[in-house]
Design a protein around this motif. Structure first.
Motif, PDB file in Angstrom:
ATOM      1  N   GLY A  90       0.808  -1.225   0.000  1.00 16.45           N
ATOM      2  CA  GLY A  90       0.000   0.000   0.000  1.00 16.45           C
ATOM      3  C   GLY A  90       0.835   1.267   0.000  1.00 16.45           C
ATOM      4  N   LYS A  91       2.119   1.142   0.352  1.00 26.84           N
ATOM      5  CA  LYS A  91       3.005   2.322   0.345  1.00 26.84           C
ATOM      6  C   LYS A  91       3.331   2.749  -1.085  1.00 26.84           C
ATOM      7  N   ASP A  92       3.161   1.840  -2.011  1.00 33.18           N
ATOM      8  CA  ASP A  92       3.362   2.185  -3.423  1.00 33.18           C
ATOM      9  C   ASP A  92       2.224   3.113  -3.817  1.00 33.18           C
ATOM     10  N   SER A  93       2.577   4.341  -4.207  1.00 35.72           N
ATOM     11  CA  SER A  93       1.500   5.314  -4.442  1.00 35.72           C
ATOM     12  C   SER A  93       0.596   4.885  -5.585  1.00 35.72           C
ATOM     13  N   ARG A  94       1.083   3.976  -6.441  1.00 36.53           N
ATOM     14  CA  ARG A  94       0.193   3.504  -7.506  1.00 36.53           C
ATOM     15  C   ARG A  94      -0.851   2.538  -6.964  1.00 36.53           C
ATOM     16  N   ILE A  95      -0.563   1.906  -5.836  1.00 30.21           N
ATOM     17  CA  ILE A  95      -1.531   0.962  -5.248  1.00 30.21           C
ATOM     18  C   ILE A  95      -2.361   1.673  -4.188  1.00 30.21           C
ATOM     19  N   GLY A  96      -1.702   2.368  -3.266  1.00 33.95           N
ATOM     20  CA  GLY A  96      -2.430   3.106  -2.225  1.00 33.95           C
ATOM     21  C   GLY A  96      -2.845   2.203  -1.083  1.00 33.95           C
ATOM     22  N   PRO A  97      -3.001   2.782   0.122  1.00 34.21           N
ATOM     23  CA  PRO A  97      -3.188   1.967   1.321  1.00 34.21           C
ATOM     24  C   PRO A  97      -4.631   1.533   1.618  1.00 34.21           C
ATOM     25  N   ARG A  98      -5.634   2.168   0.991  1.00 31.06           N
ATOM     26  CA  ARG A  98      -7.002   1.906   1.443  1.00 31.06           C
ATOM     27  C   ARG A  98      -7.586   0.652   0.791  1.00 31.06           C
ATOM     28  N   PHE A  99      -8.580   0.086   1.493  1.00 33.76           N
ATOM     29  CA  PHE A  99      -9.293  -1.074   0.965  1.00 33.76           C
ATOM     30  C   PHE A  99      -8.385  -2.282   0.768  1.00 33.76           C
ATOM     31  N   LEU A 100      -7.476  -2.461   1.702  1.00 33.44           N
ATOM     32  CA  LEU A 100      -6.582  -3.617   1.636  1.00 33.44           C
ATOM     33  C   LEU A 100      -6.651  -4.413   2.939  1.00 33.44           C
ATOM     34  N   SER A 101      -7.780  -4.326   3.647  1.00 26.79           N
ATOM     35  CA  SER A 101      -7.897  -5.089   4.892  1.00 26.79           C
ATOM     36  C   SER A 101      -8.440  -6.472   4.586  1.00 26.79           C
ATOM     37  N   ALA A 102      -7.617  -7.472   4.887  1.00 26.34           N
ATOM     38  CA  ALA A 102      -8.085  -8.846   4.699  1.00 26.34           C
ATOM     39  C   ALA A 102      -9.244  -9.090   5.660  1.00 26.34           C
ATOM     40  N   SER A 103     -10.192  -9.906   5.240  1.00 22.78           N
ATOM     41  CA  SER A 103     -11.371 -10.128   6.078  1.00 22.78           C
ATOM     42  C   SER A 103     -11.960 -11.497   5.782  1.00 22.78           C
ATOM     43  N   VAL A 104     -13.027 -11.794   6.512  1.00 24.38           N
ATOM     44  CA  VAL A 104     -13.757 -13.048   6.300  1.00 24.38           C
ATOM     45  C   VAL A 104     -14.484 -13.006   4.941  1.00 24.38           C
ATOM     46  N   GLY A 105     -14.480 -11.843   4.314  1.00 25.83           N
ATOM     47  CA  GLY A 105     -15.131 -11.707   3.005  1.00 25.83           C
ATOM     48  C   GLY A 105     -15.908 -10.409   2.953  1.00 25.83           C
ATOM     49  N   PHE A 106     -16.101  -9.903   1.740  1.00 26.23           N
ATOM     50  CA  PHE A 106     -16.911  -8.683   1.641  1.00 26.23           C
ATOM     51  C   PHE A 106     -18.384  -9.045   1.603  1.00 26.23           C
ATOM     52  N   GLY A 107     -19.204  -8.112   2.113  1.00 24.30           N
ATOM     53  CA  GLY A 107     -20.654  -8.288   2.061  1.00 24.30           C
ATOM     54  C   GLY A 107     -21.284  -6.999   1.591  1.00 24.30           C
ATOM     55  N   GLY A 108     -22.554  -6.828   1.923  1.00 24.44           N
ATOM     56  CA  GLY A 108     -23.255  -5.615   1.516  1.00 24.44           C
ATOM     57  C   GLY A 108     -24.109  -5.855   0.286  1.00 24.44           C
ATOM     58  N   SER A 109     -25.036  -4.930   0.091  1.00 26.55           N
ATOM     59  CA  SER A 109     -26.031  -5.149  -0.961  1.00 26.55           C
ATOM     60  C   SER A 109     -25.469  -4.899  -2.352  1.00 26.55           C
ATOM     61  N   CYS A 110     -24.258  -4.335  -2.450  1.00 18.46           N
ATOM     62  CA  CYS A 110     -23.809  -3.862  -3.772  1.00 18.46           C
ATOM     63  C   CYS A 110     -22.760  -4.723  -4.464  1.00 18.46           C
ATOM     64  N   PHE A 111     -21.676  -5.053  -3.793  1.00 19.32           N
ATOM     65  CA  PHE A 111     -20.530  -5.626  -4.510  1.00 19.32           C
ATOM     66  C   PHE A 111     -20.900  -6.876  -5.310  1.00 19.32           C
ATOM     67  N   GLN A 112     -21.473  -7.861  -4.632  1.00 17.52           N
ATOM     68  CA  GLN A 112     -21.766  -9.113  -5.341  1.00 17.52           C
ATOM     69  C   GLN A 112     -22.791  -8.881  -6.454  1.00 17.52           C
ATOM     70  N   LYS A 113     -23.848  -8.152  -6.115  1.00 20.22           N
ATOM     71  CA  LYS A 113     -24.914  -7.884  -7.093  1.00 20.22           C
ATOM     72  C   LYS A 113     -24.351  -7.169  -8.316  1.00 20.22           C
ATOM     73  N   ASP A 114     -23.516  -6.163  -8.087  1.00 20.51           N
ATOM     74  CA  ASP A 114     -23.032  -5.365  -9.216  1.00 20.51           C
ATOM     75  C   ASP A 114     -22.021  -6.141 -10.061  1.00 20.51           C
ATOM     76  N   ILE A 115     -21.215  -6.985  -9.419  1.00 20.58           N
ATOM     77  CA  ILE A 115     -20.268  -7.780 -10.212  1.00 20.58           C
ATOM     78  C   ILE A 115     -21.024  -8.830 -11.029  1.00 20.58           C
ATOM     79  N   LEU A 116     -22.024  -9.452 -10.414  1.00 22.11           N
ATOM     80  CA  LEU A 116     -22.823 -10.431 -11.174  1.00 22.11           C
ATOM     81  C   LEU A 116     -23.469  -9.758 -12.383  1.00 22.11           C
ATOM     82  N   ASN A 117     -23.929  -8.566 -12.168  1.00 27.56           N
ATOM     83  CA  ASN A 117     -24.538  -7.783 -13.240  1.00 27.56           C
ATOM     84  C   ASN A 117     -23.502  -7.509 -14.341  1.00 27.56           C
ATOM     85  N   LEU A 118     -22.293  -7.143 -13.926  1.00 25.74           N
ATOM     86  CA  LEU A 118     -21.217  -6.882 -14.890  1.00 25.74           C
ATOM     87  C   LEU A 118     -20.891  -8.160 -15.681  1.00 25.74           C
ATOM     88  N   VAL A 119     -20.836  -9.274 -14.962  1.00 28.93           N
ATOM     89  CA  VAL A 119     -20.556 -10.563 -15.600  1.00 28.93           C
ATOM     90  C   VAL A 119     -21.625 -10.856 -16.662  1.00 28.93           C
TER      91      VAL A 119
END
Ligand code: NAD
Ligand code: UPG
Length: 461
Positions: free
Chosen positions: A252-281
């Motif tokens: 994340g220190k690489d300014s081309r990558i950046g530090p945000r949104f790099l927290s490992a987790s049990v998985g992402f949730g929420g009403s948007c990510f999965q729905k919107d990617i499926l839609n994109l697919v």
């Protein structure tokens, strides 16, 4: 005075309109919804959604220039600008089931606009929709228009739950897409004028309609892809002894990558990510781009893998069975600072544990018992109002939401009332594993070096 009406008083429509009303006191803003319960909530002291800072914004303008009503047709008819912020879930049946966006609510809103309109209107797509939806909406309105002229704009929302008010006050950007005709550009100017009351001009981007629609899906796909990327690396960290937090910090220190949104987790949730990617697919498949579709599908594939990897880790560490064992689940919302449980990883984790016959006891500071029961389809679980109660006599604690309060719980107090060996499975990396190990816990934290105990009991993903 410009009159705005927003169809859909949900997580997007409510906060967005409240902030517009606050920042533009001379604009009348009415939020309408077919759900009487939702509108009653917005008109009460207990708003229907939990969002830090929202109460204050609503209180300052409700009854002044912000109104909530179920009289959908009246206020749509009177408005100059109609935002459409209805839900666009994934289709569950028929063509494109499981992937395509279900535009039923959108289409019925568009037909209703055509029915009740007697004056020209700007119709703003606020919901996340497939690219080219504006064209479909134009057709519905044009065929039912009775001489009323419409301009369709795409103005996707980029707010995240839990920080919605902050995101609305100081957005990274506001995106407005419109037709490249004089009428289209005039409509863009009207909407730009609303946002320009508080958003710096250089943060208001104008594009053509299709770029705006696609940018929303692409932004969510990129964000989710970052999480799947770091989660994929977390599995490798566990296998090699690397620490995912150190790796994330280093890259994340690489300014081309950046530090945000790099927290490992049990998985992402929420009403948007999965729905919107499926839609994109689905859109990629429809345009004959199977390789592109497959690329994005993998983002969801890794997310599913991460959730089942977590469950397998819990079960395998506890002698390959959790049958009859109490497991305390801390956190049920899909992220902190919200009571929203849509697509929360906690649902999959709880289902996995219940499938192995665990006795699950859940505590979340914002999610109601009723909601948990709905999400788990009335499966037998206990819902407590206190983390310590959830942990009493438990064999394990699973942390599934990164609530700040969970960092400062008295884990020694928990340890004392738990069965031994006592386990903590931290799906959000919010506790200090070493401190917990000093208390006596066996600790698993996503992407962190494993305890000898866990190494001796490898999980099959
Ligand atoms: N939740 C988020 O953080 C977020 C962020 C950005 C974009 N989005 C997108 O915004 C859209 C709305 O999301 P949400 O989370 O606010 O959904 P939501 O389910 O919370 O709210 C949608 C509301 O629309 C109402 N509705 C449906 N059809 C209607 C009709 N014909 N007339 C009047 N009301 C109607 C429903 O009753 C519901 O209250 C979705 O397309 C979503 O993808 C959501
Ligand atoms: O480093 C991270 C960041 C997030 N998450 C998880 O990812 C999910 C989504 O989080 P977040 O993006 O913060 O919340 P949302 O409210 O779903 O917001 C996303 O989805 C909205 C709806 O489209 C967009 O408007 C926002 O820009 C986009 O961030 C949650 O489960 C988080 O816990 C992680 O696991 N690791």
């Amino acid at each position: 005075m410009v009159k705005i009406c927003c169809i859909g008083a949900g997580y997007v429509g409510g906060p967005t309109m409240a902030v517009i009303a606050l920042k533009c006191p001379d604009v009348e803003v009415v939020v309408v919804d077919i759900s009487e319960a939702r509108i009653a909530g917005w008109n009460s002291d207990r708003l229907p959604i939990y969002e830090p800072g929202l109460d204050d914004v609503v209180k300052r303008c409700r009854g002044r220039n912000l109104f909530f009503s179920t009289d959908v047709e009246r206020y749509v008819g009177e408005a100059d600008v109609v935002f459409v912020s209805v839900n666009t879930p994934t289709k569950t049946r028929g063509l494109g089931a499981g992937k395509a966006a279900d535009l039923t609510y959108w289409e019925s809103a568009a037909r209703m606009i055509a029915d009740v309109s007697r004056s020209d209107k700007i119709v703003v797509e606020k919901s996340t929709v497939p690219v080219k939806t504006a064209e479909a909406i134009e057709k519905i309105l044009a065929h039912n228009g009775r001489g009323v002229r419409y301009q369709i704009l795409s103005n996707p929302k980029f707010l995240a739950e839990g920080t919605a008010v902050r995101d609305l006050f100081a957005p990274d950007r506001v995106l407005i897409g419109g037709r490249e005709t004089p009428e289209g550009q005039a409509a863009v100017k009207v909407l730009k004028g609303v946002y320009a009351r508080w958003v710096p001009e250089d943060r208001i981007i104008t594009t053509n309609l299709w770029s705006a629609e696609l940018s929303k899906l692409a932004a969510n796909a990129f964000l989710a892809q970052r999480i799947s990327s770091v989660n994929a690396i977390s599995a490798l960290c566990e296998a090699t002894g690397a620490d995912v937090a150190e790796v994330a910090c280093s890259i994340g220190k690489d300014s081309r990558i950046g530090p945000r949104f790099l927290s490992a987790s049990v998985g992402f949730g929420g009403s948007c990510f999965q729905k919107d990617i499926l839609n994109l697919v689905y859109i990629c498949e429809c345009y004959g781009l199977p390789e592109v579709a497959e690329y994005w599908r993998q983002v969801i594939g890794i997310n599913d893998y991460q959730k089942s990897r977590f469950v397998n880790r819990v079960v395998s560490s506890m002698f390959n069975t959790v049958a009859g064992k109490k497991v305390a689940v801390l956190g049920f919302a899909f992220k902190k600072d919200t009571g929203d449980t849509r697509e929360t990883p906690a649902i999959d984790v709880c289902r996995g544990l219940l499938g192995d016959k665990a006795v699950v006891s859940i505590y979340d500071p914002q999610v109601t018992e009723e909601q948990v029961r709905r999400d788990l389809a009335m499966r037998k679980v206990a819902v407590t109002t206190d983390a310590y109660e959830a942990a009493r006599d438990a064999h394990a604690v699973c942390i599934l939401t990164e609530w700040e309060d969970f960092r400062s719980l008295d884990y020694r107090r928990m340890y004392d009332v738990m069965q031994k060996p006592a386990f903590v499975f931290d799906g959000r990396n919010i506790v200090d594993p070493e401190k917990l190990r000093d208390i006596g816990f066996i600790v698993y934290a996503i992407g962190k070096p494993l305890d000898q105990w866990l190494k001796d009991m490898p999980a099959v993903a």
